[in-house]
Design an enzyme around this catalytic site. Structure first.
Site, mmCIF file in Angstrom:
data_model
loop_
_atom_site.group_PDB
_atom_site.id
_atom_site.type_symbol
_atom_site.label_atom_id
_atom_site.label_comp_id
_atom_site.label_asym_id
_atom_site.label_seq_id
_atom_site.Cartn_x
_atom_site.Cartn_y
_atom_site.Cartn_z
ATOM 1 N N GLU A 37 108.635 88.283 64.536
ATOM 2 C CA GLU A 37 108.399 89.576 63.884
ATOM 3 C C GLU A 37 109.306 90.639 64.506
ATOM 4 O OE1 GLU A 37 106.689 91.141 61.359
ATOM 5 O OE2 GLU A 37 107.438 93.016 62.214
ATOM 6 N N GLN A 38 109.919 91.459 63.658
ATOM 7 C CA GLN A 38 110.851 92.468 64.168
ATOM 8 C C GLN A 38 110.155 93.627 64.881
ATOM 9 O OE1 GLN A 38 113.066 94.029 60.840
ATOM 10 N NE2 GLN A 38 111.309 95.085 59.963
ATOM 11 N N ARG A 111 93.640 97.573 55.736
ATOM 12 C CA ARG A 111 94.722 96.597 55.962
ATOM 13 C C ARG A 111 94.847 96.126 57.415
ATOM 14 N NH1 ARG A 111 99.791 95.851 52.805
ATOM 15 N NH2 ARG A 111 101.197 95.305 54.477
ATOM 16 N N TYR A 220 88.521 104.633 47.259
ATOM 17 C CA TYR A 220 87.471 103.650 47.520
ATOM 18 C C TYR A 220 87.095 103.635 48.996
ATOM 19 C CZ TYR A 220 91.587 100.478 48.254
ATOM 20 O OH TYR A 220 92.760 99.893 48.634
ATOM 21 N N ASP A 297 106.208 88.864 49.409
ATOM 22 C CA ASP A 297 107.102 89.855 48.783
ATOM 23 C C ASP A 297 108.566 89.441 48.846
ATOM 24 O OD1 ASP A 297 105.030 91.477 48.108
ATOM 25 O OD2 ASP A 297 105.549 93.136 49.430
HETATM 26 P P1 FAD Z 1 105.193 92.464 54.441
HETATM 27 O O1 FAD Z 1 103.781 92.905 54.515
HETATM 28 O O2 FAD Z 1 106.212 93.476 54.047
HETATM 29 O O3 FAD Z 1 105.581 91.837 55.848
HETATM 30 C C1 FAD Z 1 106.914 91.520 56.164
HETATM 31 C C2 FAD Z 1 107.035 91.475 57.682
HETATM 32 O O4 FAD Z 1 108.317 90.992 58.013
HETATM 33 C C3 FAD Z 1 106.909 92.850 58.326
HETATM 34 O O5 FAD Z 1 105.988 92.769 59.391
HETATM 35 C C4 FAD Z 1 108.328 93.159 58.793
HETATM 36 O O6 FAD Z 1 108.355 93.963 59.963
HETATM 37 C C5 FAD Z 1 108.865 91.759 59.076
HETATM 38 N N1 FAD Z 1 110.321 91.631 58.975
HETATM 39 C C6 FAD Z 1 111.128 92.124 58.002
HETATM 40 N N2 FAD Z 1 112.406 91.774 58.230
HETATM 41 C C7 FAD Z 1 112.419 91.042 59.373
HETATM 42 C C8 FAD Z 1 113.448 90.401 60.105
HETATM 43 N N3 FAD Z 1 114.723 90.445 59.702
HETATM 44 N N4 FAD Z 1 113.133 89.728 61.251
HETATM 45 C C9 FAD Z 1 111.821 89.671 61.668
HETATM 46 N N5 FAD Z 1 110.800 90.279 60.998
HETATM 47 C C10 FAD Z 1 111.088 90.951 59.861
HETATM 48 N N6 FAD Z 1 98.427 93.903 47.824
HETATM 49 C C11 FAD Z 1 97.187 93.443 47.557
HETATM 50 O O7 FAD Z 1 96.969 92.208 47.584
HETATM 51 N N7 FAD Z 1 96.164 94.300 47.258
HETATM 52 C C12 FAD Z 1 96.351 95.650 47.201
HETATM 53 O O8 FAD Z 1 95.406 96.388 46.907
HETATM 54 C C13 FAD Z 1 97.655 96.164 47.471
HETATM 55 N N8 FAD Z 1 97.899 97.499 47.432
HETATM 56 C C14 FAD Z 1 99.160 97.954 47.690
HETATM 57 C C15 FAD Z 1 99.407 99.331 47.616
HETATM 58 C C16 FAD Z 1 100.705 99.804 47.864
HETATM 59 C C17 FAD Z 1 100.975 101.280 47.768
HETATM 60 C C18 FAD Z 1 101.740 98.917 48.209
HETATM 61 C C19 FAD Z 1 103.122 99.440 48.488
HETATM 62 C C20 FAD Z 1 101.485 97.562 48.282
HETATM 63 C C21 FAD Z 1 100.203 97.068 48.003
HETATM 64 N N9 FAD Z 1 99.923 95.708 48.051
HETATM 65 C C22 FAD Z 1 98.683 95.239 47.784
HETATM 66 C C23 FAD Z 1 101.016 94.754 48.297
HETATM 67 C C24 FAD Z 1 101.008 94.221 49.696
HETATM 68 O O9 FAD Z 1 100.980 95.251 50.642
HETATM 69 C C25 FAD Z 1 102.260 93.370 49.890
HETATM 70 O O10 FAD Z 1 102.472 92.558 48.771
HETATM 71 C C26 FAD Z 1 102.080 92.482 51.121
HETATM 72 O O11 FAD Z 1 102.027 93.275 52.276
HETATM 73 C C27 FAD Z 1 103.235 91.490 51.219
HETATM 74 O O12 FAD Z 1 103.099 90.775 52.411
HETATM 75 P P2 FAD Z 1 104.357 90.063 53.060
HETATM 76 O O13 FAD Z 1 103.836 89.425 54.292
HETATM 77 O O14 FAD Z 1 105.049 89.261 52.034
HETATM 78 O O15 FAD Z 1 105.366 91.254 53.419
#
Ligand code: FAD
Length: 411
Positions: A37-38, A111, A220, A297
């Site tokens: 993790e970065q 979260r 909520y 994502d």
């Molecule tokens: P992320 O949570 O973005 O995690 C990526 C991680 O990778 C981060 O910790 C980052 O620091 C790390 N990283 C990035 N690049 C590097 C690198 N080069 N080297 C090492 N580490 C790195 N989802 C729901 O299910 N329900 C909801 O109600 C909901 N509401 C939302 C509301 C908003 C306003 C937003 C913006 C999003 C919402 N989401 C919701 C979506 C949800 O937050 C994301 O889809 C989810 O966090 C994706 O998880 P992830 O682990 O794929 O990515």
């Protein structure tokens, strides 16, 4: 066991919800994992997220139902109001009928609490190593493994690599190479308030949301009602890109000027908002290359209008671990099977999230029609419309693929 003791681990880049869930799911299949993790600490900016029944189905697989439920709020209703007139359009009861239909509940969670539950579970596993403060900048792939290199000059060797590094994914650029995500022109402001700051008549044990013209507002409860999560969304072309910076309250209040009293009262309660410039991408079906794949994502960024980005990442994690187990150590085959099982479902959520964004922000005749159609719906009709997302097994774009066996997958 897909990788033997002493063998290189699977590298996961990104320790967000998706990366942690994937680490846990793989470790439960006996796979050693290195989570990179970065950020300096495995920490998180506070905000609320919704967890649909589909997510609880995955939490059960991961053995986290109880731990998550301890922190979650189980609301009574989803309530939608018109943001201009203030009148109620529809409500979906989330009690017995909902649970009978979908088997699992709908919940709201802070979260950081969800992330902590995942982190604690990862920490308990001997098969997971966690490394914060390491930003991966490059990956070399060979026939027999991968090497991830960090900005600080460190190298990690692995049998395979999962890019769970979010919407601005570095790993996606290595695998897919399709440039920056698309800026939606929608801005989200989020804030978390202590309940004592929320006027009593606006405290509800429900997910309440006001739909306006090019704006919507959500409130909520979180953490047993200790906190309230507030989300304000509006259309704006002022911002190009960015993630999680402090917002401009002047623009926020301007955009919501035509909304009803409760919305403006709640907006006025907040001094400091955090802002997200919303981005997504059109769905793709190929997000793996050899021993490298993407998850969450990084693979299928979506707008938040169905509240499913984290949910899809957790579903990905469970599916991916199943495919790794089934392929008995052939990561190339496992990653192909995983993306085949997932892309239609995640693509459908990406597309429908955009459609829902239009629907929530409708104006003129579209707004009238929306309100008319939704107000005429019975709870059963509302549940029917949610089947594809929350239901157990509704075909190739529904749940089936999460557990689908190789050979039966849609291609
Ligand atoms: P992320 O949570 O973005 O995690 C990526 C991680 O990778 C981060 O910790 C980052 O620091 C790390 N990283 C990035 N690049 C590097 C690198 N080069 N080297 C090492 N580490 C790195 N989802 C729901 O299910 N329900 C909801 O109600 C909901 N509401 C939302 C509301 C908003 C306003 C937003 C913006 C999003 C919402 N989401 C919701 C979506 C949800 O937050 C994301 O889809 C989810 O966090 C994706 O998880 P992830 O682990 O794929 O990515």
């Amino acid at each position: 066991m897909p990788n033997q003791p002493g063998q290189s681990p699977v590298l996961i880049v990104g320790g967000g919800i998706g990366g942690r869930a994937a680490a846990l799911a793989l470790s439960q299949k006996g796979v050693r994992v290195q989570l990179i993790e970065q950020a300096g600490e495995f920490k998180e900016v506070g905000a609320g997220i919704q967890l649909g029944p589909n997510v609880f189905r995955m939490l059960e697989v991961l053995g986290l139902t109880e731990a998550v439920s301890r922190f979650a709020v189980f609301p009574e209703n989803l309530i939608m109001l018109d943001a201009i007139s203030g009148t109620e359009v529809t409500r979906v009861p989330l009690g017995e009928g909902f649970r009978k239909t979908f088997t699992y509940p709908y919940a709201l969670i802070y979260r950081p609490d969800l992330l902590n539950v995942l982190l604690e579970a990862c920490r308990k596993s001997d098969l997971i190593d966690l490394d914060p403060a390491q930003k991966v900048v490059a990956v070399d792939e060979r026939n027999d493994g991968v090497t991830a290199r960090t900005q600080g000059g460190r190298s990690y060797g692995g049998v395979a690599l999962i890019g769970a590094d979010g919407v601005w994914s570095t790993i996606r650029q290595i695998v897919v190479g399709d440039g920056k995500p698309a800026v939606a022109g929608h801005i989200t402001y989020r804030a978390v308030l202590p309940t004592t700051d929320v006027p009593e008549h606006l405290r509800r044990w429900s997910m309440t949301f006001w739909a306006g013209e090019k704006v919507h507002f959500v409130i909520y409860p979180l953490r047993g009602g200790e906190l309230y999560n507030l989300v304000a969304v509006f259309h704006s072309n002022r911002y190009e890109e960015g993630w999680d910076s402090f917002g401009d309250p002047v623009e926020l209040h301007e955009r919501f000027a035509k909304t009803c009293e409760p919305v403006r009262t709640l907006l006025a309660k907040i001094e400091s908002w955090r802002m997200w410039v919303l981005c997504d991408r059109p769905p793709i079906k190929d997000w793996s290359r050899g021993r490298i794949t993407l998850l969450g994502d990084a693979a299928h960024p979506m707008l938040q209008y169905l509240g499913q980005g984290a949910g899809m990442a957790i579903e990905d994690a469970v599916c991916l671990a199943n495919k790794v187990e089934e392929s008995a150590g052939d990561f190339v085959a496992a990653f192909q099977a995983y993306q085949r099982a997932r892309y239609l479902r995640t693509g459908r959520v990406q597309i429908m999230a955009r459609v829902y964004g239009e629907f929530y922000h409708a104006s003129g005749v579209a707004r009238e029609l929306r309100n008319l159609m939704l107000s005429a719906r019975t709870p059963e009709q509302a549940f029917d419309s949610m089947q594809w997302l929350y239901g157990e097994d509704t075909g190739p774009t529904g749940y089936g693929p999460v557990f689908q066996r190789e050979g039966a997958a849609a291609s």
